[in-house]
Design an enzyme around this catalytic site. Structure first.
Site, short mmCIF file in Angstrom:
data_model
loop_
_atom_site.label_atom_id
_atom_site.label_comp_id
_atom_site.label_asym_id
_atom_site.label_seq_id
_atom_site.Cartn_x
_atom_site.Cartn_y
_atom_site.Cartn_z
N ASP A 25 45.79 42.46 32.39
CA ASP A 25 46.00 41.04 32.12
C ASP A 25 47.20 40.83 31.20
O ASP A 25 47.46 41.64 30.31
CB ASP A 25 44.73 40.46 31.46
CG ASP A 25 44.72 38.95 31.46
OD1 ASP A 25 45.48 38.33 32.23
OD2 ASP A 25 43.94 38.37 30.68
N ASN A 73 42.12 35.22 42.87
CA ASN A 73 43.56 35.05 42.69
C ASN A 73 44.22 34.27 43.82
O ASN A 73 45.36 33.81 43.68
CB ASN A 73 44.26 36.40 42.52
CG ASN A 73 44.05 37.03 41.16
OD1 ASN A 73 44.22 38.23 40.98
ND2 ASN A 73 43.66 36.22 40.17
#
Length: 252
Positions: A25, A73
């Site tokens: 991340d 996503n």
């Protein structure tokens, strides 16, 4: 992709960590700090993947699982998703031969049916090329979600029941676990999340039941060998109880 790296420092205890999973991340925030678009951060993050794979391969880790693209996503802007898909193709084309030379076995976990035919073919060829390698197993979670993983496992058992080869009362944790991604590998020992967030984000919900969690503020493109070593050091100094109590402690 792989390069010679120093093993973990001599003052690091034997970490005993066989399987590490990483939630990578911080690419977007890293790019923003550079005044660049998010795709720039994802490309920089690919360099960190190289470092992490090399470090794992050189420091006694059997399996490394990287969360590259979650099933959620797809909700990102179309331009970013397209850039991620192109980066995926580029990475497979440019890195798989190096992985193969260094005896790394590459596997993609997740529902790849949503990817275009070009990417699916790259995935199949890359997995086939490295299938018999015996070094580090590198799992790339792509279009993956922990809930999806459990559901697809349940669906496989339901099909066996429907076919008459399995009774409902025969279904237990072991049978379901055999249908879950990476069931043949060692359980995940350590989950690392970069970027400062403290959540799992639907990653390996079944596989991390007893894993240790390690969170760092370091953004993924900046995550290097020293950061990886720090995570292993923290893991080595934790006492894993797997739901039990401390030895000699008879108090619940």
């Amino acid at each position: 992709m792989l390069s010679a790296t120093q093993p973990v420092s001599e003052n690091l205890p034997a970490h005993g960590c066989r399987h590490v999973a990483i939630i990578m991340d911080g690419n977007g925030r890293w790019a923003k700090k550079q005044g660049k678009i998010r795709a720039f951060g994802h490309k920089a993050g690919a360099k960190s993947v190289r470092r992490a794979v090399s470090f794992a391969a050189n420091n006694g880790i059997d399996a490394l699982t990287l969360y590259a693209f979650s099933s959620e996503n797809w909700n990102r802007p179309a331009q970013e998703v397209s850039a991620l898909m192109e980066l995926f193709v580029w990475a497979l084309d440019s890195e798989v031969k190096s992985l193969h030379r260094h005896n790394v076995r590459l596997r993609i976990i997740g529902d790849i049916s949503r990817f275009n035919s070009r990417l699916q073919e790259r995935i199949r060829k890359s997995e086939a090329l490295t299938a018999h390698n015996t070094g580090l197993t590198l799992n790339i979670a792509a279009n993956y979600g922990g809930r999806w993983d459990i559901v697809q496992g349940v669906r496989q058992l339901a099909e066996q029941v429907q076919a008459g080869v399995l009774r409902p009362d025969q279904i237990d944790e072991e049978r379901l676990g055999q249908q879950i991604c990476m069931h043949e590998l060692a359980p995940v020992d350590l989950v690392i999340r970069t970027g400062g967030e403290h959540r799992i984000s639907n990653f390996l919900l079944w596989q991390i039941a007893y894993a240790e969690l390690y969170f760092t503020d370091v953004l993924w493109p900046d995550f290097d060998e020293q950061d990886f070593e720090g995570a292993l050091h923290a893991f080595a100094n934790r006492e894993r109880r797997f739901g039990g109590t401390e030895p000699g402690d008879d108090k619940a």
